[in-house]
Scaffold this motif. Sequence first.
Motif, PDB file in Angstrom:
ATOM      1  N   ASN A   8      -0.481  -9.737  -6.666  1.00 22.27           N
ATOM      2  CA  ASN A   8      -1.050  -9.221  -7.785  1.00 22.27           C
ATOM      3  C   ASN A   8      -0.401  -9.715  -8.951  1.00 22.27           C
ATOM      4  OD1 ASN A   8       0.722  -7.980  -7.064  1.00 22.27           O
ATOM      5  ND2 ASN A   8       1.333  -7.080  -7.922  1.00 22.27           N
TER       6      ASN A   8
ATOM      7  N   LYS B 233       3.131 -11.022 -17.512  1.00 21.68           N
ATOM      8  CA  LYS B 233       3.548  -9.892 -16.872  1.00 21.68           C
ATOM      9  C   LYS B 233       4.711 -10.199 -16.152  1.00 21.68           C
ATOM     10  CE  LYS B 233       0.757 -10.956 -14.010  1.00 21.68           C
ATOM     11  NZ  LYS B 233       0.151 -10.706 -13.556  1.00 21.68           N
TER      12      LYS B 233
ATOM     13  N   PHE C 275       2.885  -2.087  -6.484  1.00 23.45           N
ATOM     14  CA  PHE C 275       1.995  -1.769  -5.474  1.00 23.45           C
ATOM     15  C   PHE C 275       2.623  -1.922  -4.179  1.00 23.45           C
ATOM     16  CE2 PHE C 275      -0.870  -2.332  -8.690  1.00 23.45           C
ATOM     17  CZ  PHE C 275      -0.103  -2.967  -9.541  1.00 23.45           C
TER      18      PHE C 275
ATOM     19  N   ARG D 261      -7.391   5.704  -5.648  1.00 19.99           N
ATOM     20  CA  ARG D 261      -7.747   4.318  -5.958  1.00 19.99           C
ATOM     21  C   ARG D 261      -7.461   3.429  -4.778  1.00 19.99           C
ATOM     22  NH1 ARG D 261      -2.308   4.402  -7.202  1.00 19.99           N
ATOM     23  NH2 ARG D 261      -1.258   2.380  -7.165  1.00 19.99           N
TER      24      ARG D 261
ATOM     25  N   ASP E 124      -9.994 -14.163  -9.935  1.00 16.41           N
ATOM     26  CA  ASP E 124      -9.451 -12.792 -10.033  1.00 16.41           C
ATOM     27  C   ASP E 124      -9.659 -12.226 -11.440  1.00 16.41           C
ATOM     28  OD1 ASP E 124      -6.358 -11.406  -8.833  1.00 16.41           O
ATOM     29  OD2 ASP E 124      -7.566 -10.674 -10.477  1.00 16.41           O
ATOM     30  N   PHE E 125     -10.172 -11.031 -11.489  1.00 16.72           N
ATOM     31  CA  PHE E 125     -10.405 -10.413 -12.802  1.00 16.72           C
ATOM     32  C   PHE E 125      -9.040 -10.124 -13.448  1.00 16.72           C
ATOM     33  CE2 PHE E 125     -14.580  -9.190 -11.136  1.00 16.72           C
ATOM     34  CZ  PHE E 125     -15.380  -9.221 -12.274  1.00 16.72           C
TER      35      PHE E 125
ATOM     36  N   SER F 108      -6.597  -7.808 -15.297  1.00 16.89           N
ATOM     37  CA  SER F 108      -6.441  -6.350 -15.326  1.00 16.89           C
ATOM     38  C   SER F 108      -7.777  -5.689 -15.069  1.00 16.89           C
ATOM     39  CB  SER F 108      -5.954  -5.846 -16.636  1.00 16.89           C
ATOM     40  OG  SER F 108      -5.612  -6.731 -17.508  1.00 16.89           O
ATOM     41  N   PHE F 109      -8.231  -5.865 -13.889  1.00 18.93           N
ATOM     42  CA  PHE F 109      -9.550  -5.367 -13.539  1.00 18.93           C
ATOM     43  C   PHE F 109      -9.951  -3.959 -13.960  1.00 18.93           C
ATOM     44  CE2 PHE F 109     -12.694  -4.064 -10.156  1.00 18.93           C
ATOM     45  CZ  PHE F 109     -13.761  -4.693 -10.771  1.00 18.93           C
ATOM     46  N   PHE F 110      -9.199  -2.981 -13.576  1.00 22.15           N
ATOM     47  CA  PHE F 110      -9.628  -1.623 -13.918  1.00 22.15           C
ATOM     48  C   PHE F 110      -9.666  -1.417 -15.436  1.00 22.15           C
ATOM     49  CE2 PHE F 110      -8.453   0.837  -9.728  1.00 22.15           C
ATOM     50  CZ  PHE F 110      -9.217  -0.066  -9.001  1.00 22.15           C
TER      51      PHE F 110
ATOM     52  N   SER G 239      -3.615  -0.062 -13.420  1.00 19.78           N
ATOM     53  CA  SER G 239      -3.767  -1.367 -14.063  1.00 19.78           C
ATOM     54  C   SER G 239      -3.385  -1.239 -15.538  1.00 19.78           C
ATOM     55  CB  SER G 239      -5.229  -1.828 -13.937  1.00 19.78           C
ATOM     56  OG  SER G 239      -5.431  -3.099 -14.514  1.00 19.78           O
TER      57      SER G 239
ATOM     58  N   TYR H  85      -3.030  -6.525 -20.830  1.00 19.74           N
ATOM     59  CA  TYR H  85      -1.957  -7.468 -21.136  1.00 19.74           C
ATOM     60  C   TYR H  85      -1.148  -7.005 -22.333  1.00 19.74           C
ATOM     61  CZ  TYR H  85      -3.090 -10.479 -17.311  1.00 19.74           C
ATOM     62  OH  TYR H  85      -3.245 -10.947 -16.021  1.00 19.74           O
TER      63      TYR H  85
ATOM     64  N   ARG I 119       1.265  -4.714 -21.021  1.00 18.78           N
ATOM     65  CA  ARG I 119       2.287  -5.411 -20.238  1.00 18.78           C
ATOM     66  C   ARG I 119       3.370  -5.976 -21.140  1.00 18.78           C
ATOM     67  NH1 ARG I 119      -1.187  -8.353 -15.350  1.00 18.78           N
ATOM     68  NH2 ARG I 119      -2.735  -6.700 -15.273  1.00 18.78           N
TER      69      ARG I 119
ATOM     70  N   ASP J 103     -11.650  -7.252  -6.773  1.00 19.15           N
ATOM     71  CA  ASP J 103     -11.608  -8.108  -7.953  1.00 19.15           C
ATOM     72  C   ASP J 103     -11.115  -9.514  -7.668  1.00 19.15           C
ATOM     73  OD1 ASP J 103      -8.747  -7.938  -7.864  1.00 19.15           O
ATOM     74  OD2 ASP J 103      -8.673  -8.022 -10.031  1.00 19.15           O
TER      75      ASP J 103
ATOM     76  N   LYS K 122      -3.966 -17.039 -15.704  1.00 15.36           N
ATOM     77  CA  LYS K 122      -4.134 -15.757 -16.384  1.00 15.36           C
ATOM     78  C   LYS K 122      -3.380 -15.710 -17.687  1.00 15.36           C
ATOM     79  CE  LYS K 122      -5.022 -12.664 -12.544  1.00 15.36           C
ATOM     80  NZ  LYS K 122      -6.188 -11.986 -13.075  1.00 15.36           N
TER      81      LYS K 122
HETATM   82  N1  LIG Z   1      -1.173  -1.222  -6.096  1.00 18.66           N
HETATM   83  C1  LIG Z   1      -2.319  -1.451  -6.693  1.00 18.66           C
HETATM   84  C2  LIG Z   1      -2.824  -2.751  -6.851  1.00 18.66           C
HETATM   85  C3  LIG Z   1      -4.044  -2.913  -7.460  1.00 18.66           C
HETATM   86  N2  LIG Z   1      -4.738  -1.807  -7.889  1.00 18.66           N
HETATM   87  C4  LIG Z   1      -6.054  -1.948  -8.521  1.00 18.66           C
HETATM   88  C5  LIG Z   1      -5.985  -1.939 -10.016  1.00 18.66           C
HETATM   89  C6  LIG Z   1      -6.189  -3.367 -10.418  1.00 18.66           C
HETATM   90  O1  LIG Z   1      -6.855  -3.487 -11.665  1.00 18.66           O
HETATM   91  C7  LIG Z   1      -7.016  -3.917  -9.284  1.00 18.66           C
HETATM   92  C8  LIG Z   1      -6.801  -5.376  -9.058  1.00 18.66           C
HETATM   93  O2  LIG Z   1      -5.465  -5.667  -8.738  1.00 18.66           O
HETATM   94  P1  LIG Z   1      -4.739  -6.915  -9.372  1.00 18.66           P
HETATM   95  O3  LIG Z   1      -3.491  -7.096  -8.591  1.00 18.66           O
HETATM   96  O4  LIG Z   1      -5.662  -8.077  -9.446  1.00 18.66           O
HETATM   97  O5  LIG Z   1      -4.327  -6.452 -10.830  1.00 18.66           O
HETATM   98  P2  LIG Z   1      -5.111  -6.520 -12.191  1.00 18.66           P
HETATM   99  O6  LIG Z   1      -6.469  -7.069 -11.992  1.00 18.66           O
HETATM  100  O7  LIG Z   1      -5.051  -5.185 -12.832  1.00 18.66           O
HETATM  101  O8  LIG Z   1      -4.235  -7.508 -13.061  1.00 18.66           O
HETATM  102  P3  LIG Z   1      -4.172  -9.088 -13.069  1.00 18.66           P
HETATM  103  O9  LIG Z   1      -4.631  -9.511 -14.388  1.00 18.66           O
HETATM  104  O10 LIG Z   1      -2.747  -9.422 -12.827  1.00 18.66           O
HETATM  105  O11 LIG Z   1      -5.052  -9.560 -11.957  1.00 18.66           O
HETATM  106  O12 LIG Z   1      -6.618  -3.183  -8.129  1.00 18.66           O
HETATM  107  C9  LIG Z   1      -4.212  -0.550  -7.736  1.00 18.66           C
HETATM  108  O13 LIG Z   1      -4.842   0.410  -8.125  1.00 18.66           O
HETATM  109  N3  LIG Z   1      -3.023  -0.374  -7.144  1.00 18.66           N
END
Ligand SMILES: Nc1ccn([C@H]2C[C@H](O)[C@@H](COP(=O)(O)OP(=O)(O)OP(=O)(O)O)O2)c(=O)n1
Length: 1072
Positions: free
Chosen positions: A56, A71, A116, A369, A462-463, A465-467, A503, A506, A509, A563, A637
């Motif tokens: 991640n 990050k 995570f 989640r 990969d999105f 910060s997806f959420f 999430s 940036y 972060r 994502d 990213k």
């Molecule tokens: N331990 C975790 C890991 C991930 N997620 C959820 C929230 C994140 O938004 C989504 C995607 O995980 P990413 O690792 O891709 O993290 P982000 O998309 O938030 O950030 P990045 O921009 O680094 O991809 O999964 C979560 O709830 N708990």
Amino acid sequence: MKDTPQTIASISDYFDNDPEFIKALVNIVIPEDTTDNSSVRVNIASKGPEESEDRNDDDIVPPPSTQPPHKRRRSSSSEEGDRVARTLNDSVTDSIDHAQSKTPYLLSDTYGSSPFGNFSEHIRRKRQKLQIQNPEIDTHTNGLSPQLGNIFSGLRIYINGWTHPSAQELRQLIVNHGGIFHAYLDNKSLVTHIVTCSLTPVEIQEFKHMKMATPDWLVKSAEAGVLLPWSNFKYEPNSPLLMPAKGPAYKAEQHISTGGDFVEGSSRQSNSPDPNITTTPPSRQQKHVPGPSTPPPPADLQTKPATTTLTRILSSGGPSTLKDAAFIPEYAPDESNAAAQRAMADPAWRAAHTSVAPDFIEGFYRNSRLHHLSMWKAELRNLVSEAQELAESGNHTVNRPPLSVDEGNSAVMNVVLDNMDGKTWTESGVDEDVSLKGAHLVKGKGKEKASDNGERVIMHCDFDSFFVSAGLVDRPHLRGKPVVVCHSQGAQGGRSSTSEIASASYEARSFGIKGGMSLQQARALCPDIITIPYEFQRYKQLSLQFYTILMAHADDLQAVSVDEVLIDVTSSVRRIKAGISLVQDKEGSSAAPDHRDPAEDFAEAIRTQVRSATGCEVSIGIAHNIMLARLASRKAKPAGSYHLLQEDVSSFIENLDIDDLHGFGYAAYQKAQGKLGTTSLRELVQKSRAVLCDALGKGTGETLYKALRGIDDRKLESDKPRRSVSCDINYGIRFENNEQAETFIYQLSEEVARRLQSISMGGRSLTLKIMKRDPSAPVEAPKFMGHGLCESFTKQIAVIAPRSRATSNPKIIGDHAWKLLNSMNFNPKELRGIGIQMQKLEKADLSSGSGYQEQSVLDFKPVSSPRKERPEKVEQAEMVDESTGTEDPTAPPQTVPETTYDLPSFSRVDRSVFEALPDDLRAELETEYRSRSVTPAVAEEDVKGKNRARSTSVFSDTSPRKEKMGVKGTDRLNVKHITKQLAPKSRAGLSAKKNTLFHKRPAMIPSDVGNSVKLKVSEEDLRKMEMDPEVFLSLPPDVQREQLALARHTKNPGKGAISYATQRKVLKPAKR
DNA sequence: ATCCTCCCCTAC
DNA sequence: TAAGGTAGGGGAGGAT
Ligand SMILES: Nc1ccn([C@H]2C[C@H](O)[C@@H](COP(=O)(O)OP(=O)(O)OP(=O)(O)O)O2)c(=O)n1
Ligand SMILES: [Mg+2]
């Protein structure tokens, strides 16, 4: 539904409300074209290794600073504790006893910073090994010379990092000799000595005023039976600091394992076993690169900043930097959550908010989640697998022909898919031509195709910060601000909220805030942090749009998570490249200066498309293999794409640490540091393959050896069969008596049964996983309602079901699980986590008749069970079955005769499409449907049973489905077959062609995502497809130009448009 | 050797 | 007040 957060879990809700949603159409499009393209890859299940996921966050490299800071990994902070695990296993046999094994390891949980992942240290040893060793230790030491026992009296020892005798072993040693083992270094003043094999420079600094010795000090002292002077075993940082920081930021946790004894047979446990524990050091942080720092207190800067680990923090006084602040534990591992203590004091509160509440499981899953993430992944895999098979079948089968070409039309049949969550979308398979070749080959795992000649082009999408990104779609005013997604909103919890951040934007972060951190920690770093709630429904929806787009462009696709996706775009890039050169030649514009990278252009086109469809940014890493593509996406990213070229691989990898590689986490980091003296890839490359294997294990060492050289032969995996189904809840578990525990076990068993039934599977082996409060942990954990530091146990048993068949019967599962828990004799008040896992899955059998369920029964004596009546126990041998719930024939077991294929129910098939099918094919299907209806199934639609499938799918999918449908198996639709049979023809029929470009991959288009809409879905879906043009119009002019140019390059329409099959659609909806 | 069992570890 | 789930790769050691 509609939007509210829906639970995946509650399918029942779904049905009750909108059954219709479930359906969706699948359009299978088959383009025609010919060509070359290549192959199709088929994958079959293979088993290869692999899979993977990705990591991640963080990015590694630092791009320039312009952007927000990068990050970094989370650091750990600390906060809490962990758990010790012990597992007991039962062996098969039936009833009663079994042996249990335990393993002891302790982990700490931290929930706070942990990212995570988990943390834990790992020391792993096999349980057997432990069993053997520990006993020996005990015997020798204790047994033989019990008196020895107190040579370590008065010592308070902290084991740091990976050590040779494992931490568990050392813990055992310490405890057996009267010493105190500290799992955490939370209070430096309490620790008298630190035992370690390796320290990072940072740690050396932190611990320089403490007594640091090697494990030999303990071992030799124990052997001698006397406490030897620690100074004779003083730890000397031998190798200079190779490592910069310590680790990644895993949480601070550690695990410890204890080893020791295990109990056998039924456990013994009650007495406390001895645990051994080991701990791991907390800290790790990541390094990360430098990134520019960012504005605020940048979280990190240097590459490897110091690590602050918990220890460091603690030891040092206050955090000096923000960064440090991030590491500051909110509370010591052994601290209890005051709010929780208060809440738990109220009986009414407990009854309504803990595991004792009647609807606890449903509510928990609805809001978890991690549960959603896991369910989504499973569903997406199914979806991809189906789409792929569909596409392939289309290809294969036919072979060729003709047809057309030209235009592409497509559309062919629509099959209804349903989705669990109510959303629908369509899938359109496109295919192409020639593919066939691939087809034949078939076999295999597929996709080997591209590999043959030349390098593959793999993209990791990969999105960002997806959420958060999803949440900002409707909150544009928050863009550019530090935002995090977590349950606690507004002023809730005040500054002491232990709500975890899923999430972080940036901007957030840049303050050092990371996923996995508690909200209170985040607030310490950024008082003005903005929190937004979860919107699970939206995430799912955006994910489907994302997958739909990628499917249209990929030769092959692996669903990584909601994502994240890995796609093989080798043929598409090749086409683009060929198309461009072709155009240039014709135009003689060879002059074209720009040597643009086709792969990167393609990636940007995809990013643009996803952005316009979802409003969210996706970053894409491009390389010739999976591992490198993942590394590239980190660099890409946020909001970018990056093509890691072969020539840059070496220098790129050199600046990373081992845990930057996907699949290498905390344990690998610790082992590398402890056994190899470094975690730097630059230094690890110099190590021989043998050395790496010795330190990390054969397979892992080999993988690392190759990874260090930029090699990764893994293929994308798009369909692997499921091997286990489990339900775990390690949050909010608070019982006061056995009846409550039993009730919970049976409720959880029902959940497991639902999940099994949703995929028409049954299990023959059951494993119960229990987390019990560690004796040293406070009754209420630091994290609100969390499990805190625990000992964990697992016990497995062969399931005894009626026909000795695999079962999905909730009662049978519950009986076995309860029996196992009962055999452990734990004080119900100490339980903090319960999990039930079913293995040795088999397709559910229908057994004869209808209904029936197997009932089960074991004889053990259960305590009285509160729940329904349980069947009486019969003997074990075979149980009889009977229907379970009388009242609710609930889930009848699914049964599907194996001989038959799965087809969507006829009612779900788009009639117009059906009519358009070639006669022969149509006749074949009609016959099939006819026969089925007669026999088994009831009418498809009629039934309504609502079974519930709680946590089942979100996305559509096949499986469960149906609840609505009658339960019968009939309705499951299996796109595959349909596809296989229909596809070929359809192609002929319809077809279009488009190009072919990619074959395979049908694209799925979410149709109204939104939700609601129900029935019309089909129409809407279609409509939507046609509306693509609108999408095009909505694109910024430059983007339009870009897409047009690409399309043009690729070729002309007639043939193929090449790559952008999807785009084409977009662009030319009517394509023609 | 090869497979099976029982874990740990990782990832999102 | 918060929702710390899950599946699969892989290693170690025993069984075959
Ligand atoms: N331990 C975790 C890991 C991930 N997620 C959820 C929230 C994140 O938004 C989504 C995607 O995980 P990413 O690792 O891709 O993290 P982000 O998309 O938030 O950030 P990045 O921009 O680094 O991809 O999964 C979560 O709830 N708990
Ligand atoms: Mg992401």
